[in-house]
Design a protein around this motif. Structure first.
Motif, PDB file in Angstrom:
ATOM      1  N   ARG A   1       1.515   6.317 -10.844  1.00 35.01           N
ATOM      2  CA  ARG A   1       1.761   6.815  -9.494  1.00 35.01           C
ATOM      3  C   ARG A   1       3.260   6.868  -9.261  1.00 35.01           C
ATOM      4  O   ARG A   1       4.023   6.113  -9.881  1.00 35.01           O
ATOM      5  CB  ARG A   1       1.105   5.900  -8.448  1.00 35.01           C
TER       6      ARG A   1
ATOM      7  N   GLU B   1       0.839  -1.196   0.000  1.00 34.60           N
ATOM      8  CA  GLU B   1       0.000   0.000   0.000  1.00 34.60           C
ATOM      9  C   GLU B   1       0.880   1.254   0.000  1.00 34.60           C
ATOM     10  O   GLU B   1       0.608   2.229  -0.720  1.00 34.60           O
ATOM     11  CB  GLU B   1      -0.908  -0.023   1.232  1.00 34.60           C
ATOM     12  N   ASP B   2       1.931   1.217   0.784  1.00 39.31           N
ATOM     13  CA  ASP B   2       2.872   2.335   0.829  1.00 39.31           C
ATOM     14  C   ASP B   2       3.688   2.393  -0.462  1.00 39.31           C
ATOM     15  O   ASP B   2       3.900   3.472  -1.026  1.00 39.31           O
ATOM     16  CB  ASP B   2       3.794   2.173   2.041  1.00 39.31           C
ATOM     17  N   TYR B   3       4.134   1.245  -0.939  1.00 37.62           N
ATOM     18  CA  TYR B   3       4.959   1.165  -2.150  1.00 37.62           C
ATOM     19  C   TYR B   3       4.256   1.813  -3.338  1.00 37.62           C
ATOM     20  O   TYR B   3       4.856   2.583  -4.101  1.00 37.62           O
ATOM     21  CB  TYR B   3       5.272  -0.304  -2.455  1.00 37.62           C
TER      22      TYR B   3
ATOM     23  N   LYS C   1      -2.387   5.930  -0.730  1.00 36.70           N
ATOM     24  CA  LYS C   1      -3.112   6.891   0.109  1.00 36.70           C
ATOM     25  C   LYS C   1      -3.130   8.306  -0.477  1.00 36.70           C
ATOM     26  O   LYS C   1      -3.782   9.194   0.075  1.00 36.70           O
ATOM     27  CB  LYS C   1      -2.502   6.906   1.519  1.00 36.70           C
ATOM     28  N   THR C   2      -2.430   8.500  -1.596  1.00 41.16           N
ATOM     29  CA  THR C   2      -2.421   9.820  -2.235  1.00 41.16           C
ATOM     30  C   THR C   2      -3.572   9.922  -3.232  1.00 41.16           C
ATOM     31  O   THR C   2      -3.832   8.997  -3.997  1.00 41.16           O
ATOM     32  CB  THR C   2      -1.084  10.058  -2.957  1.00 41.16           C
TER      33      THR C   2
ATOM     34  N   VAL D   1       8.457  14.419  -4.227  1.00 38.70           N
ATOM     35  CA  VAL D   1       7.611  14.499  -5.421  1.00 38.70           C
ATOM     36  C   VAL D   1       7.692  15.867  -6.094  1.00 38.70           C
ATOM     37  O   VAL D   1       7.120  16.090  -7.150  1.00 38.70           O
ATOM     38  CB  VAL D   1       6.160  14.104  -5.069  1.00 38.70           C
TER      39      VAL D   1
ATOM     40  N   LEU E   1       6.051   5.725  -7.217  1.00 36.78           N
ATOM     41  CA  LEU E   1       6.253   4.623  -6.280  1.00 36.78           C
ATOM     42  C   LEU E   1       7.233   5.005  -5.174  1.00 36.78           C
ATOM     43  O   LEU E   1       8.093   5.865  -5.344  1.00 36.78           O
ATOM     44  CB  LEU E   1       6.772   3.396  -7.033  1.00 36.78           C
ATOM     45  N   ARG E   2       7.096   4.308  -4.051  1.00 42.09           N
ATOM     46  CA  ARG E   2       8.025   4.487  -2.926  1.00 42.09           C
ATOM     47  C   ARG E   2       8.987   3.293  -2.941  1.00 42.09           C
ATOM     48  O   ARG E   2       8.749   2.278  -2.293  1.00 42.09           O
ATOM     49  CB  ARG E   2       7.258   4.575  -1.603  1.00 42.09           C
TER      50      ARG E   2
ATOM     51  N   HIS F   1      11.024   9.807  -2.646  1.00 46.81           N
ATOM     52  CA  HIS F   1       9.651  10.318  -2.753  1.00 46.81           C
ATOM     53  C   HIS F   1       9.581  11.824  -2.516  1.00 46.81           C
ATOM     54  O   HIS F   1       8.644  12.326  -1.904  1.00 46.81           O
ATOM     55  CB  HIS F   1       8.696   9.572  -1.811  1.00 46.81           C
TER      56      HIS F   1
ATOM     57  N   ASP G   1       1.881   3.978  -3.192  1.00 46.21           N
ATOM     58  CA  ASP G   1       1.403   5.324  -2.838  1.00 46.21           C
ATOM     59  C   ASP G   1      -0.128   5.403  -2.921  1.00 46.21           C
ATOM     60  O   ASP G   1      -0.692   6.376  -3.432  1.00 46.21           O
ATOM     61  CB  ASP G   1       2.050   6.365  -3.763  1.00 46.21           C
TER      62      ASP G   1
ATOM     63  N   TYR H   1      -4.629  10.969  -6.409  1.00 47.49           N
ATOM     64  CA  TYR H   1      -4.114  11.404  -7.704  1.00 47.49           C
ATOM     65  C   TYR H   1      -5.185  12.094  -8.543  1.00 47.49           C
ATOM     66  O   TYR H   1      -4.870  12.855  -9.452  1.00 47.49           O
ATOM     67  CB  TYR H   1      -3.481  10.226  -8.457  1.00 47.49           C
TER      68      TYR H   1
END
Length: 286
Positions: free
Chosen positions: A96, A62-64, A68-69, A222, A98-99, A220, A66, A71
């Motif tokens: 997206r 989920e973090d990888y 929760k952003t 951005v 990625l992290r 990240h 991203d 878009y």
């Protein structure tokens, strides 16, 4: 398996966006991905994405990705007067930022200099299969991207034999620097964008463009806006104005970016990905 409905998300677009080189298509239409010693299979049907992992591993992915952003909000913020950027964002709306693993991104984008995306993928897989730890998954053996200590086992001659060309000496030095703490990855993770750029460009083989890619895809940050050959062509074709006549090349692209993308505070790098992906897709006829 975990299923999620995710708007503004496309595995195919992310795989072809030039930021991730271990997200690979599978014969059955899915994708496989390796990151930080983890293996994942994914499938997508419109906005429904299936993650073949347990509940305990999902927060990492989920973090990888991203997730929760918002878009959609990023795309909605694009200036109505910038038709090119609006078209690019509409075309690549599934991308997206990625992290990704910082060390992997440092070496990946050092490798990326003067190499095509297929060749970058090939080099990353070769480093991993030769020096990375084994991952048992899906009835097969995969390899993680090698840590600095693992890759330090490779001599300069070993790296040259892997068709890394002039990049071999950069990778060899960076492995030594990271292994002994001269290149402090944890310290780098705590830095803001300007400090990260200053720090990274102080190392052998890392110029401004590569440092910006590392900032965007590995840290990240951005707001980072890498400027490569593709981006230069876009800036001249879509955003050049006679007011820029007389500007030195060293300032030209930076000025255009500031004038047209400076308004997107905190996520100019997303816009960079939209136009990069759009232009490459138009050029390739896809």
């Amino acid at each position: 398996m975990i299923k999620k409905t995710i708007p503004y998300f496309s595995l195919a677009q992310i795989a072809d966006s030039g930021q991730c080189f271990r997200l690979n298509r599978l014969p059955d239409g899915g994708f496989s991905l390796i990151s930080q010693g983890r293996f994942l299979k994914l499938y997508q049907e419109k906005e429904e994405v299936s993650f073949c992992c347990g509940e305990e591993d999902f927060p990492y992915w989920e973090d990888y990705f991203d997730l929760k952003t918002d878009y959609g909000a990023v795309i909605s913020s694009i200036s109505p007067g910038d038709a090119y950027l609006r078209n690019a964002a509409r075309f690549g709306q599934g991308i997206r930022i990625l992290r990704q693993d910082l060390w992997e991104m440092i070496l990946t984008f050092v490798i990326s200099q003067q190499k095509t995306i297929p060749k970058i993928r090939e080099a990353v897989e070769l480093l991993s299969s030769n020096y990375g730890g084994k991952i048992q998954a899906d009835g097969k053996v995969f390899h993680a991207f090698p840590s600095p200590m693992e890759l330090r086992r490779a001599s300069l001659e070993d790296l040259k034999a892997m068709k890394l060309g002039y990049r071999a000496k950069y990778i060899h030095r960076l492995c030594q620097d990271a292994s002994c703490g001269v290149l402090d990855l944890e310290k780098l993770k705590s830095m803001d964008y300007p400090s990260s750029m200053d720090y990274l460009t102080g190392f052998y083989g890392i110029g401004e463009k590569v440092a910006n890619c590392i900032c965007l895809f590995g840290l990240h940050h951005v707001e980072a806006f890498p400027i490569d050959t593709w981006i230069k062509k876009i800036l001249l074709k879509e955003y050049y104005d006679p007011k820029y006549d007389g500007l030195a090349k060293t300032r030209l692209y930076e000025t255009i970016v500031q004038d047209h993308f400076g308004r997107y505070k905190g996520f100019a790098g997303v816009m960079q990905q939209y136009i990069f992906f759009y232009e490459r897709s138009l050029f390739s006829g896809s």
